[in-house]
Design a protein around this motif. Structure first.
Motif, PDB file in Angstrom:
ATOM      1  N   TYR A  90       0.901  -1.223   0.142  1.00 14.43           N
ATOM      2  CA  TYR A  90       0.073   0.050  -0.041  1.00 14.43           C
ATOM      3  C   TYR A  90       0.950   1.115   0.055  1.00 14.43           C
ATOM      4  O   TYR A  90       2.113   1.141   0.507  1.00 14.43           O
ATOM      5  N   ARG A  91       0.427   2.344  -0.483  1.00 12.71           N
ATOM      6  CA  ARG A  91       0.969   3.634  -0.228  1.00 12.71           C
ATOM      7  C   ARG A  91      -0.127   4.496  -0.112  1.00 12.71           C
ATOM      8  O   ARG A  91      -1.182   4.779  -0.703  1.00 12.71           O
ATOM      9  N   GLY A 140      -4.059  13.627  10.342  1.00 10.49           N
ATOM     10  CA  GLY A 140      -5.042  13.074   9.822  1.00 10.49           C
ATOM     11  C   GLY A 140      -4.417  11.875   8.762  1.00 10.49           C
ATOM     12  O   GLY A 140      -3.531  12.085   8.100  1.00 10.49           O
ATOM     13  N   VAL A 141      -5.007  10.658   9.027  1.00  9.96           N
ATOM     14  CA  VAL A 141      -4.602   9.383   8.224  1.00  9.96           C
ATOM     15  C   VAL A 141      -5.585   9.031   7.163  1.00  9.96           C
ATOM     16  O   VAL A 141      -6.855   9.022   7.347  1.00  9.96           O
ATOM     17  N   SER A 142      -5.069   8.869   5.838  1.00 15.49           N
ATOM     18  CA  SER A 142      -5.908   8.536   4.661  1.00 15.49           C
ATOM     19  C   SER A 142      -5.992   7.086   4.659  1.00 15.49           C
ATOM     20  O   SER A 142      -5.060   6.362   4.188  1.00 15.49           O
ATOM     21  N   ALA A 143      -7.018   6.524   5.030  1.00 16.27           N
ATOM     22  CA  ALA A 143      -6.973   5.064   5.098  1.00 16.27           C
ATOM     23  C   ALA A 143      -7.857   4.253   4.299  1.00 16.27           C
ATOM     24  O   ALA A 143      -7.548   3.209   3.943  1.00 16.27           O
ATOM     25  N   GLN A 144      -8.842   5.070   3.832  1.00 14.50           N
ATOM     26  CA  GLN A 144      -9.955   4.364   2.906  1.00 14.50           C
ATOM     27  C   GLN A 144      -9.893   4.595   1.542  1.00 14.50           C
ATOM     28  O   GLN A 144      -9.315   5.799   1.061  1.00 14.50           O
ATOM     29  N   ARG A 145     -10.306   3.844   0.689  1.00 21.46           N
ATOM     30  CA  ARG A 145     -10.298   3.785  -0.760  1.00 21.46           C
ATOM     31  C   ARG A 145     -11.058   5.213  -1.518  1.00 21.46           C
ATOM     32  O   ARG A 145     -10.395   5.822  -2.243  1.00 21.46           O
ATOM     33  N   VAL A 146     -12.239   5.546  -0.931  1.00 26.77           N
ATOM     34  CA  VAL A 146     -12.930   6.726  -1.504  1.00 26.77           C
ATOM     35  C   VAL A 146     -12.006   7.932  -0.988  1.00 26.77           C
ATOM     36  O   VAL A 146     -11.958   8.524  -2.180  1.00 26.77           O
ATOM     37  N   VAL A 164      -4.771   2.010  -1.554  1.00 25.34           N
ATOM     38  CA  VAL A 164      -4.787   1.326  -0.392  1.00 25.34           C
ATOM     39  C   VAL A 164      -5.696   0.069  -0.626  1.00 25.34           C
ATOM     40  O   VAL A 164      -6.675  -0.424   0.261  1.00 25.34           O
ATOM     41  N   THR A 165      -5.722  -0.294  -2.053  1.00 26.58           N
ATOM     42  CA  THR A 165      -6.451  -1.396  -2.266  1.00 26.58           C
ATOM     43  C   THR A 165      -5.835  -2.757  -2.899  1.00 26.58           C
ATOM     44  O   THR A 165      -6.363  -3.688  -3.041  1.00 26.58           O
ATOM     45  N   GLY A 167      -3.768  -2.962  -5.461  1.00 27.61           N
ATOM     46  CA  GLY A 167      -4.063  -3.026  -6.784  1.00 27.61           C
ATOM     47  C   GLY A 167      -5.366  -3.363  -7.059  1.00 27.61           C
ATOM     48  O   GLY A 167      -5.526  -3.836  -8.396  1.00 27.61           O
ATOM     49  N   GLY A 168      -6.412  -2.838  -6.400  1.00 32.14           N
ATOM     50  CA  GLY A 168      -7.668  -3.250  -6.850  1.00 32.14           C
ATOM     51  C   GLY A 168      -8.305  -4.541  -6.045  1.00 32.14           C
ATOM     52  O   GLY A 168      -9.349  -4.975  -6.203  1.00 32.14           O
ATOM     53  N   ARG A 169      -7.417  -5.272  -5.512  1.00 28.18           N
ATOM     54  CA  ARG A 169      -7.700  -6.688  -4.828  1.00 28.18           C
ATOM     55  C   ARG A 169      -8.797  -6.576  -3.622  1.00 28.18           C
ATOM     56  O   ARG A 169      -9.596  -7.084  -3.387  1.00 28.18           O
ATOM     57  N   PHE A 170      -8.624  -5.360  -2.751  1.00 26.26           N
ATOM     58  CA  PHE A 170      -9.349  -5.103  -1.680  1.00 26.26           C
ATOM     59  C   PHE A 170     -10.194  -3.663  -1.745  1.00 26.26           C
ATOM     60  O   PHE A 170      -9.366  -2.650  -1.313  1.00 26.26           O
ATOM     61  N   VAL A 171     -11.262  -3.531  -2.224  1.00 26.78           N
ATOM     62  CA  VAL A 171     -11.704  -2.416  -2.638  1.00 26.78           C
ATOM     63  C   VAL A 171     -12.832  -2.058  -1.411  1.00 26.78           C
ATOM     64  O   VAL A 171     -13.553  -0.819  -1.444  1.00 26.78           O
ATOM     65  N   ALA A 172     -13.021  -2.953  -0.335  1.00 23.94           N
ATOM     66  CA  ALA A 172     -14.010  -2.436   0.470  1.00 23.94           C
ATOM     67  C   ALA A 172     -13.367  -2.006   1.970  1.00 23.94           C
ATOM     68  O   ALA A 172     -13.814  -2.459   2.797  1.00 23.94           O
ATOM     69  N   ASP A 173     -12.137  -1.509   1.888  1.00 24.29           N
ATOM     70  CA  ASP A 173     -11.264  -0.857   2.708  1.00 24.29           C
ATOM     71  C   ASP A 173     -10.672  -2.149   3.673  1.00 24.29           C
ATOM     72  O   ASP A 173     -10.473  -2.013   5.039  1.00 24.29           O
ATOM     73  N   GLU A 174     -10.500  -3.477   3.247  1.00 25.86           N
ATOM     74  CA  GLU A 174      -9.957  -4.425   4.217  1.00 25.86           C
ATOM     75  C   GLU A 174      -8.350  -4.019   4.739  1.00 25.86           C
ATOM     76  O   GLU A 174      -8.044  -4.364   5.871  1.00 25.86           O
ATOM     77  N   LEU A 175      -7.722  -3.243   4.066  1.00 28.51           N
ATOM     78  CA  LEU A 175      -6.280  -2.674   4.180  1.00 28.51           C
ATOM     79  C   LEU A 175      -6.540  -1.432   5.314  1.00 28.51           C
ATOM     80  O   LEU A 175      -5.375  -1.205   6.130  1.00 28.51           O
TER      81      LEU A 175
END
Length: 446
Positions: A90-91, A140-146, A164-165, A167-175
């Motif tokens: 992630y980045r 402030g931490v940017s943790a979510q895809r949106v 934070v996905t 590469g598109g594998r986890f688009v429901a904020d699992e990370l």
């Protein structure tokens, strides 16, 4: 199916307290160049600036704003705490507003899980006056895809390589849970290249509002038992709070908007819940602060046609400032915060209100105890209107009926703030400002 995959060793099962996984320290890059004024669409990052960069004069208060990139490998979790994958690249970014010098720093970092309900990162709990007056560092931490996806489109040169996905594998904020943990770990790294420079950190508090409080609830209840504890305490604001009894204390602060039932958890030696009469989920002060920033960064701030005049003026930030101080003493010295009265409900499930329409019970700031308007947490209409509360000022005739003369109004404000100071619900700086505002208030100039 997940259970079968766990049995086959394809997905990790729950990790128990005696097997807690360490949280790695992410790589840190920055501070990222570029500041206001600039152009988000510029091809050179040095000509851009951070999203929603504050317009508060930080330098005058001995503060600085900086942005950093964090990168590493995070684990993916379901909302039930199931480990779905490990070591996913992630980045992301963090935005920092902190004292320049150690002497100005109180030792506590407020690490906010940025809220993305509006479709972009929102520093919902950045309350400049209260935070800087006390000497906190805010991150402030940017943790979510949106939020990250919006950043990438807003300023490609600055944010295009954030992801934070996996590469598109986890688009429901699992990370997101592990990213939030790693950001906290980075805050404790001291010295050159660190997120907080050379500040010595004593305490890191996790704070989050609304949806972010919900994410932190999942984090605390389902993820934290499996991993190293990197936050000293949790402030869940205008949203849900954990149900698990953990080692780290939890402070839940709710506006009138958020209290919809007389059924509530009891305070314990690790949990406090405060409810603030007349306050809104998203009130006037935050809207006023963000309006020019959203106009600058989006071209216009959103506007809404609500069924009642929107935006309660009851300053929830005053109560939050006291709560942060209590939470810090709780984790550092074991001093449990005071309990507060709950909002009152009728037998039919509606809130009890006085003859003016003000909610009864709860923490009653001077804006409610010595009112010049009907401030409530209720509203309806389009969009987010239900979150804004309402504000209907009294005319001069009603003010004269309540107080007769301005001096009696000022005295009523001072009495209310003295009560709240004594109970620990507000801090001296905010109480003094309330009295100054009352002195300047003109009954006839409405």
């Amino acid at each position: 199916m997940v259970a079968g995959m766990v049995a086959l060793g394809l997905v990790a099962g729950p990790v128990y307290a005696d097997e807690r996984s360490p949280v790695p320290v992410p790589a840190v890059e920055g501070p990222v160049p570029g500041s206001v004024p600039g152009d988000p669409s510029a091809p050179d990052v040095r000509d851009t600036y951070p999203w929603l960069s504050t317009n508060v004069d930080l330098a005058a208060r001995g503060y600085v704003e900086q942005e950093f990139y964090l990168s590493g490998a995070a684990d993916a979790y379901s909302a039930a705490g199931q480990v779905l994958a490990t070591d996913v690249a992630y980045r992301t970014r963090v935005i920092v507003r902190r004292p320049v010098h150690q002497a100005r720093f109180n030792g506590t970092v407020l690490a906010e899980w940025q809220n993305v309900t509006a479709g972009y990162d929102l520093d919902a709990l950045w309350s400049a006056e209260q935070i800087m007056r006390a000497g906190y560092a805010w991150v402030g931490v940017s943790a979510q895809r949106v939020g990250v996806d919006q950043l990438r489109g807003w300023s490609p040169a600055r944010y295009d390589d954030l992801d934070v996905t996996g590469g598109g594998r986890f688009v429901a904020d699992e990370l997101s849970y592990d990213i939030f943990s790693q950001a906290a770990k980075a805050l404790r790294v001291h010295g050159g290249g660190a997120v907080l420079g050379r500040l010595d950190v004593d305490t890191v508090l996790a704070i989050g509002a609304s949806q972010s409080a919900g994410r932190m609830t999942v984090y605390y209840d389902a993820v934290l038992p499996q991993i190293e504890s990197v936050f000293d305490g949790f402030a869940n604001i205008v949203g849900t709070a954990p149900t698990r009894a953990g080692a780290e204390p939890v402070f839940q602060v709710l506006s009138e908007t958020d209290v919809r039932s007389p059924v509530r958890p009891a305070d314990t030696d690790r949990f406090r819940r405060w409810e603030v009469a007349g306050a809104a989920h998203s009130g006037w002060a935050g809207q006023e602060y963000r309006r020019p920033l959203l106009t600058r960064d989006l071209g216009a701030a959103p506007s809404y046609e609500c069924d009642r005049p929107p935006y309660s003026r009851v300053p929830l930030s005053h109560v939050l400032a006291a709560a942060y101080d209590h939470l810090t003493r709780w984790v550092e010295r074991g001093k449990v915060p005071p309990s507060a009265p709950s909002l009152s409900f009728n037998a039919d499930g509606t809130k009890v209100r006085d003859e003016l329409g003000l909610a009864q019970g709860g923490i009653r700031l001077s804006q409610v105890a010595a009112p010049t308007a009907v401030n409530t947490g209720d509203n309806s209409g389009e969009g987010f209107c239900r979150l804004f509360g309402s504000y209907v000022p009294f005319d001069e005739a009603r003010l004269r009926e309540l107080y007769r003369v301005e001096g009696r109004y000022v005295a009523a404000v001072a009495r209310a703030d003295a009560v709240n100071l004594g109970k620990g619900f507000v801090l001296p700086g905010d109480a003094a400002q309330n009295v100054r505002d009352a002195v300047a208030f003109d009954f006839g100039g409405r």
